[in-house]
Motif scaffolding. Structure first.
Motif, short mmCIF file in Angstrom:
data_model
loop_
_atom_site.label_atom_id
_atom_site.label_comp_id
_atom_site.label_asym_id
_atom_site.label_seq_id
_atom_site.Cartn_x
_atom_site.Cartn_y
_atom_site.Cartn_z
N GLN A 220 5.57 9.17 -4.04
CA GLN A 220 6.38 9.49 -5.21
C GLN A 220 5.50 10.27 -6.18
OE1 GLN A 220 9.75 7.99 -5.55
NE2 GLN A 220 9.30 7.65 -3.37
N GLU A 221 6.11 10.74 -7.26
CA GLU A 221 5.29 11.36 -8.29
C GLU A 221 4.37 10.30 -8.91
OE1 GLU A 221 7.37 12.16 -12.12
OE2 GLU A 221 9.17 11.62 -11.01
N THR A 222 3.26 10.75 -9.44
CA THR A 222 2.29 9.83 -10.06
C THR A 222 2.90 9.22 -11.32
OG1 THR A 222 0.46 11.13 -9.22
CG2 THR A 222 -0.01 9.71 -11.09
N PRO A 223 2.68 7.95 -11.58
CA PRO A 223 1.90 6.98 -10.82
C PRO A 223 2.76 6.26 -9.77
CG PRO A 223 2.53 6.07 -12.94
CD PRO A 223 3.07 7.45 -12.92
N TRP A 224 2.27 6.31 -8.55
CA TRP A 224 2.98 5.69 -7.42
C TRP A 224 2.25 4.43 -7.00
CZ3 TRP A 224 1.65 7.07 -1.79
CH2 TRP A 224 2.43 6.32 -0.90
N LEU A 225 3.00 3.33 -6.89
CA LEU A 225 2.44 2.07 -6.40
C LEU A 225 3.07 1.81 -5.03
CD1 LEU A 225 0.62 -0.36 -6.98
CD2 LEU A 225 2.51 -1.41 -8.22
N PRO A 226 2.30 1.98 -3.96
CA PRO A 226 2.90 1.90 -2.62
C PRO A 226 3.29 0.47 -2.23
CG PRO A 226 0.77 3.04 -2.59
CD PRO A 226 0.89 2.35 -3.91
N SER A 227 4.55 0.32 -1.80
CA SER A 227 4.92 -0.89 -1.07
C SER A 227 4.67 -0.53 0.40
CB SER A 227 6.37 -1.27 -1.34
OG SER A 227 7.24 -0.20 -1.06
N GLN A 228 5.16 -1.28 1.34
CA GLN A 228 4.81 -0.94 2.71
C GLN A 228 5.97 -0.27 3.44
OE1 GLN A 228 3.57 -4.65 4.30
NE2 GLN A 228 5.22 -5.74 3.29
N GLU A 229 5.61 0.53 4.43
CA GLU A 229 6.63 1.27 5.15
C GLU A 229 7.43 0.36 6.07
OE1 GLU A 229 5.49 5.01 6.83
OE2 GLU A 229 3.87 5.21 5.38
N ALA A 230 6.87 -0.77 6.49
CA ALA A 230 7.62 -1.71 7.32
C ALA A 230 8.84 -2.19 6.55
CB ALA A 230 6.74 -2.89 7.70
N PRO A 231 10.03 -2.11 7.18
CA PRO A 231 11.24 -2.45 6.44
C PRO A 231 11.41 -3.95 6.25
CG PRO A 231 11.79 -1.93 8.71
CD PRO A 231 10.32 -1.65 8.55
N ASP A 232 12.16 -4.26 5.20
CA ASP A 232 12.62 -5.62 4.95
C ASP A 232 11.50 -6.63 4.74
OD1 ASP A 232 14.87 -7.06 4.41
OD2 ASP A 232 14.96 -7.97 6.39
N LYS A 233 10.41 -6.20 4.14
CA LYS A 233 9.38 -7.13 3.70
C LYS A 233 9.61 -7.41 2.22
CE LYS A 233 6.42 -7.11 7.33
NZ LYS A 233 5.78 -8.25 7.97
N THR A 234 9.34 -8.60 1.80
CA THR A 234 9.47 -8.90 0.38
C THR A 234 8.11 -8.77 -0.30
OG1 THR A 234 9.19 -11.24 0.84
CG2 THR A 234 11.44 -10.43 0.65
N PHE A 235 8.14 -8.40 -1.56
CA PHE A 235 6.88 -8.29 -2.31
C PHE A 235 7.09 -8.78 -3.73
CE2 PHE A 235 8.87 -4.12 -2.99
CZ PHE A 235 8.68 -3.92 -4.35
N GLU A 236 6.00 -8.89 -4.46
CA GLU A 236 6.08 -9.35 -5.85
C GLU A 236 5.20 -8.46 -6.72
OE1 GLU A 236 4.69 -13.18 -4.71
OE2 GLU A 236 2.71 -12.89 -5.62
N LEU A 237 5.51 -8.42 -7.99
CA LEU A 237 4.72 -7.66 -8.96
C LEU A 237 4.11 -8.64 -9.95
CD1 LEU A 237 7.31 -4.82 -9.65
CD2 LEU A 237 5.21 -4.62 -8.29
N MET A 238 2.83 -8.45 -10.23
CA MET A 238 2.15 -9.34 -11.17
C MET A 238 1.53 -8.54 -12.31
SD MET A 238 -0.97 -12.06 -10.58
CE MET A 238 0.06 -13.22 -9.68
N ILE A 239 1.79 -8.98 -13.52
CA ILE A 239 1.15 -8.37 -14.70
C ILE A 239 0.09 -9.33 -15.22
CG2 ILE A 239 1.47 -7.69 -17.11
CD1 ILE A 239 4.09 -6.57 -16.43
N ARG A 240 -1.11 -8.82 -15.37
CA ARG A 240 -2.20 -9.59 -15.97
C ARG A 240 -2.47 -9.02 -17.37
NH1 ARG A 240 -3.58 -9.41 -10.41
NH2 ARG A 240 -4.48 -11.36 -9.64
#
Lengths: 199, 178
Positions: free
Chosen positions: A154-174
């Motif tokens: 994506q345009e910057t800033p891009w945070l890559p998730s994974q190309e494998a489909p249907d995986k769940t992920f989480e975002l953490m703010i510190r």
């Protein structure tokens, strides 16, 4: 003979209870979302706890944090927010594209990191990137910022998730060394929106 | 006869319940200690011994890091064992963000301090058990509730260009028996 039967019965009961208790407790502590079960909801889908690394944590809270995210800093130094859902309450999934839009956070340093909810580690990717922070992320004059989370570039800033489909992920703010005004509003500070763009 | 069956049934249920809750509590109390022991073993393997520092010198996320580790944080770690006496950790701070934290064996973060809280951009801490004599050692004394535990120093890197400065900062550190 009667006493022997009673004794054997008692031993069997103790053994069975021991193994059942150990198995069920370990399973409940090590499930993928165990660490968040005692976190409180803030700003809709974000989760927060001030018991990380704290002496005031209960035994269960301490065990869950040790297993799911050990060696966190106590709330004196840093606070943590995590979400596994977008603004509509749907689970964050690897094949979708999200726009994370955040306000200026009045703190010394903050970062947004992405983790696989199954492995609880970063998602390997060609960019070798799993976070953006308050120094590296481009910000508008008013301090607002946007991070694009997606499996493909994506345009910057891009945070890559994974190309494998249907995986769940989480975002953490510190949030490290929050200002007095930020700390006074904890945990109800302004947190990013997580908008699903496409799927 | 009925009373006897009822008595044994109630006794069996009570025994099972007590065993269940004692075991559950034991597992909950021991889980953080086991996690700490596992991490300590990894630090010791990297540092070469207890009471020695292991420095991460790679920028970016790592597959061998702890669960939900912060990829922006360049860590120096030490697994400490105060059984044979106090341990010293000293050096220079790092301007973007620096903090030193100690974790006792049940994983509680019992002490943390950052660079803005120090009077100078340098530090000298002596970690000891209650009752250990540190009068002649100088430094700032910190009491650990347990003989074993973990020390972490976090330095934040904005990007890879910060790494040479951080590595020099790490190499100037002192970690070891006081």
């Amino acid at each position: 003979m009667k006493y022997l039967i009673t004794l054997v019965g008692a031993v069997l009961i103790v053994a069975a209870s021991f193994f059942v208790a150990r198995a069920t407790t370990v399973k409940s502590l090590t499930s993928q979302n165990s660490i968040f079960e005692t976190f409180e909801h803030v700003n809709g889908t974000w989760l927060y706890s001030d018991k990380i690394g704290a002496a005031a944590a209960s035994g269960v809270e301490r065990a869950r944090v040790a297993l799911g995210g050990p060696l966190g800093l106590s709330a004196k130094e840093a606070v943590y927010f995590v979400t596994q859902k977008d603004d509509d309450g749907a689970r964050l999934r690897s094949q979708c594209t999200y726009r994370v839009t955040g306000p200026k956070i009045d703190t010394r340093w903050w970062s947004l990191a992405l983790y696989d909810t199954i492995t609880q580690h970063y998602v390997p990717n060609a960019e070798n990137r799993s976070s953006w922070n308050s120094v590296s992320v481009p910000r508008a004059d008013d301090g607002m910022w946007v991070i694009h989370v997606a499996p493909t570039p994506q345009e910057t800033p891009w945070l890559p998730s994974q190309e494998a489909p249907d995986k769940t992920f989480e975002l953490m703010i510190r949030v490290y060394n929050p200002s007095d005004s930020t700390r006074a509003r904890l945990p109800n500070i302004d947190l990013p929106t997580v908008e699903r763009v496409s799927c | 006869m009925l009373n006897r069956v009822l008595f044994y049934s109630l006794a069996a249920i009570a025994l099972a319940a007590v065993t269940f809750f004692v075991t559950r509590n034991m597992v909950i109390q021991k889980a953080p200690v086991k996690v700490m022991s596992t991490i300590e073993a990894r630090i010791v393997a990297g540092a070469g011994s207890w009471n020695a520092c292991f420095h991460n010198q790679v920028y970016g996320p790592r597959t061998n890091a702890a669960r939900r580790a912060n990829p922006d944080s360049i860590i120096s770690s030490m697994a400490y064992d105060l059984s044979d006496g106090p341990v010293r950790v000293a050096g220079e701070t790092w301007p973007r963000y620096w903090s030193l934290s100690f974790y006792q064996q049940n994983s509680d973060n019992f002490f943390v301090i950052n660079d803005l809280e120090l009077a100078a951009p340098s530090f000298d801490f002596v970690l000891a058990l209650e009752g250990q004599d540190t009068d002649a050692l100088g430094g700032t004394k910190i009491i650990s509730p347990t003989a074993k535990g973990i020390m972490l120093i976090r330095r934040f890197a904005a990007d890879a260009s910060d790494m040479p400065g951080i590595i020099a900062n790490q190499n100037a550190m002192t970690c070891g028996p006081a």
